[in-house]
Scaffold this motif. Structure first.
Motif, PDB file in Angstrom:
ATOM      1  N   ASP A  71      -5.721 -13.304   8.695  1.00  0.00           N
ATOM      2  CA  ASP A  71      -4.489 -12.164   8.617  1.00  0.00           C
ATOM      3  C   ASP A  71      -4.888 -11.433  10.047  1.00  0.00           C
ATOM      4  N   LEU A  72      -6.263 -11.534  10.564  1.00  0.00           N
ATOM      5  CA  LEU A  72      -6.389 -10.737  11.627  1.00  0.00           C
ATOM      6  C   LEU A  72      -5.663 -11.599  12.969  1.00  0.00           C
TER       7      LEU A  72
ATOM      8  N   VAL B  90      -0.427  -4.017   6.390  1.00  0.00           N
ATOM      9  CA  VAL B  90      -0.207  -5.390   6.770  1.00  0.00           C
ATOM     10  C   VAL B  90      -0.167  -6.011   5.465  1.00  0.00           C
ATOM     11  N   ILE B  91       0.905  -7.284   5.308  1.00  0.00           N
ATOM     12  CA  ILE B  91       0.808  -8.019   4.236  1.00  0.00           C
ATOM     13  C   ILE B  91      -0.468  -9.218   4.250  1.00  0.00           C
TER      14      ILE B  91
ATOM     15  N   SER C 245      -2.903 -12.675  -0.888  1.00  0.00           N
ATOM     16  CA  SER C 245      -2.408 -11.990  -2.180  1.00  0.00           C
ATOM     17  C   SER C 245      -1.019 -11.458  -2.206  1.00  0.00           C
ATOM     18  N   LYS C 246      -0.439 -11.783  -0.720  1.00  0.00           N
ATOM     19  CA  LYS C 246       0.891 -11.355  -0.676  1.00  0.00           C
ATOM     20  C   LYS C 246       1.252  -9.891  -0.851  1.00  0.00           C
ATOM     21  N   LYS C 247       0.094  -8.921  -0.997  1.00  0.00           N
ATOM     22  CA  LYS C 247       0.263  -7.476  -1.295  1.00  0.00           C
ATOM     23  C   LYS C 247       0.018  -6.817   0.385  1.00  0.00           C
TER      24      LYS C 247
ATOM     25  N   LEU D 296     -10.148  -0.979  -3.000  1.00  0.00           N
ATOM     26  CA  LEU D 296      -8.881  -0.681  -2.304  1.00  0.00           C
ATOM     27  C   LEU D 296      -8.929  -1.255  -0.779  1.00  0.00           C
ATOM     28  N   LEU D 297     -10.145  -0.800  -0.271  1.00  0.00           N
ATOM     29  CA  LEU D 297     -10.130  -1.161   1.295  1.00  0.00           C
ATOM     30  C   LEU D 297     -10.088  -2.498   1.568  1.00  0.00           C
ATOM     31  N   LEU D 298     -10.760  -3.473   0.915  1.00  0.00           N
ATOM     32  CA  LEU D 298     -10.632  -4.823   0.756  1.00  0.00           C
ATOM     33  C   LEU D 298      -9.515  -5.524   0.519  1.00  0.00           C
ATOM     34  N   GLY D 299      -8.678  -4.890  -0.378  1.00  0.00           N
ATOM     35  CA  GLY D 299      -7.240  -5.436  -0.808  1.00  0.00           C
ATOM     36  C   GLY D 299      -7.689  -6.284  -1.867  1.00  0.00           C
ATOM     37  N   GLN D 300      -8.537  -6.226  -2.697  1.00  0.00           N
ATOM     38  CA  GLN D 300      -8.957  -7.016  -3.929  1.00  0.00           C
ATOM     39  C   GLN D 300      -8.311  -6.322  -5.100  1.00  0.00           C
ATOM     40  N   THR D 301      -7.915  -7.564  -6.013  1.00  0.00           N
ATOM     41  CA  THR D 301      -7.446  -7.168  -7.132  1.00  0.00           C
ATOM     42  C   THR D 301      -8.301  -6.824  -8.408  1.00  0.00           C
TER      43      THR D 301
END
Length: 210
Positions: A64-65, A85-86, A90-92, A180-185
């Motif tokens: 992503d970076l 950023v998407i 995860s497409k989130k 939340l900061l890492l975008g993990q589910t």
């Protein structure tokens, strides 16, 4: 004359991981972050300094970076403090913050002659690629850690992703915030990613009321 059956000989192959440090890559400590930053500053490597600072602040995966576009970080001639950023995996969407030091570096980089006409934040030196690849990014990380005397096999692109998250966790002890900061589910993924001891994780989780 009777035939003698010799035992089968199994060729000895060198283990692929011999001499390597395997497993989860280590995060950097604050003093190591500043040591790398100082070296990039002295060397005048503006693009690499921008890559490093954005990587530390954003906590993005390498895939992503490297895909960040100028328009993702810069709007109306100003570098954004927060960016959405998407994520490829995860497409989130994930929201990331850029500190003042990183914003200054990005602003200086996008105004440099090398960035004229560039769509992506970190263009490649190779003409057939519009932006650096994850492999190039990995080589940069290895060069950075080797430059300050660290064993490069113990670090990688995930070291950049984990560095700020690990430091925030050490100060806050808030797993939900890290998730939340890492975008993990899943919190379990965050526990493993940060290398948190299970009992410590349970104690922290008990204090978090969602």
């Amino acid at each position: 004359m009777p035939r003698v059956q010799l035992p089968a000989v199994t060729p000895i192959h060198k283990a692929w991981n011999k001499g390597r440090i395997i497993g989860q890559k280590r995060p950097l400590f604050p003093r190591q972050v500043w040591a790398i930053r100082a070296r990039l500053e002295l060397a005048g490597h503006l693009r690499d300094k921008a890559v490093f600072n954005v990587a530390i602040d954003s906590k993005l995966r390498g895939c992503d970076l490297v895909k960040l576009a100028v328009a993702d970080l810069v709007k109306d001639g100003r570098v954004r403090e927060r960016v959405s950023v998407i994520q490829s995996k995860s497409k989130k969407p994930i929201q990331l913050e850029l500190t003042e030091n990183t914003r200054d570096t990005v602003f200086e980089w996008v105004r440099s002659p090398e960035m004229i006409g560039c769509r992506f934040m970190f263009p490649s030196c190779f003409r057939d690629r519009p932006q650096i690849s994850t492999r190039q990014y990995g080589r940069l990380v290895r060069d950075w850690v080797k430059a300050i005397g660290l064993e490069s096999s113990g670090y990688g692109t995930h070291s950049m992703r984990r560095t700020k998250a690990a430091e925030i966790y050490r100060k806050m002890g808030n797993l939900r915030a890290m998730q939340l900061l890492l975008g993990q589910t899943k919190v379990n993924s965050t526990v493993r990613y940060l290398g948190v001891e299970l009992e410590n994780a349970h104690r922290i989780a008990e204090r978090i009321d969602l």
